[in-house]
Design a protein around this motif. Structure first.
Motif, PDB file in Angstrom:
ATOM      1  N   ASP A 197       0.810  -1.218   0.000  1.00 11.24           N
ATOM      2  CA  ASP A 197       0.000   0.000   0.000  1.00 11.24           C
ATOM      3  C   ASP A 197       0.844   1.269   0.000  1.00 11.24           C
ATOM      4  N   GLY A 198       2.166   1.134   0.046  1.00 13.54           N
ATOM      5  CA  GLY A 198       3.053   2.294   0.032  1.00 13.54           C
ATOM      6  C   GLY A 198       3.153   2.995   1.368  1.00 13.54           C
ATOM      7  N   LYS A 199       2.641   2.369   2.414  1.00 11.26           N
ATOM      8  CA  LYS A 199       2.691   2.944   3.759  1.00 11.26           C
ATOM      9  C   LYS A 199       3.380   1.969   4.698  1.00 11.26           C
ATOM     10  N   LEU A 200       4.156   2.531   5.626  1.00  9.73           N
ATOM     11  CA  LEU A 200       4.819   1.696   6.615  1.00  9.73           C
ATOM     12  C   LEU A 200       3.795   1.149   7.597  1.00  9.73           C
ATOM     13  N   PRO A 201       3.954  -0.098   8.027  1.00 11.26           N
ATOM     14  CA  PRO A 201       3.080  -0.608   9.086  1.00 11.26           C
ATOM     15  C   PRO A 201       3.327   0.172  10.379  1.00 11.26           C
TER      16      PRO A 201
END
Length: 96
Positions: free
Chosen positions: A43-47
């Motif tokens: 998703d292009g986001k860091l967890p």
């Protein structure tokens, strides 16, 4: 948990070895925290675990060698005295 979009290599701090995390894999939370590049995730986001770890890492790099609440100043670095290269004195005299 987030899924990796790209294969990445991280250094496992417990085993001191490089670990390959394959694309499409859902890594363990402790290893997912080591992947700080948002492009590596689907998703292009860091967890959230990775965000917290990256934030803590950047805070510790800002103040190396100092613990929280410490008012001590870092030690000054002492530089070595420069000496001329061997044989330079005879070169300055001009004798041959």
């Amino acid at each position: 948990m987030a899924i990796l979009a790209k294969t990445v290599f991280v250094r496992d701090p417990e085993r001191h070895r490089d670990v390959m995390l394959a694309a499409g894999q859902e890594p363990e939370p402790r290893l997912a925290a080591l992947v700080t590049n948002p492009d590596a995730w689907e998703d292009g986001k860091l967890p959230t675990a990775a965000k917290k770890a990256a934030q803590e890492r950047s805070e510790s790099e800002d103040q190396p060698g100092q613990s929280e609440g410490s008012d001590a100043k870092p030690a000054a670095k002492k530089t070595a005295a420069r000496t001329p290269a061997r044989g330079r004195k005879s070169a300055d005299e001009g004798g041959s």
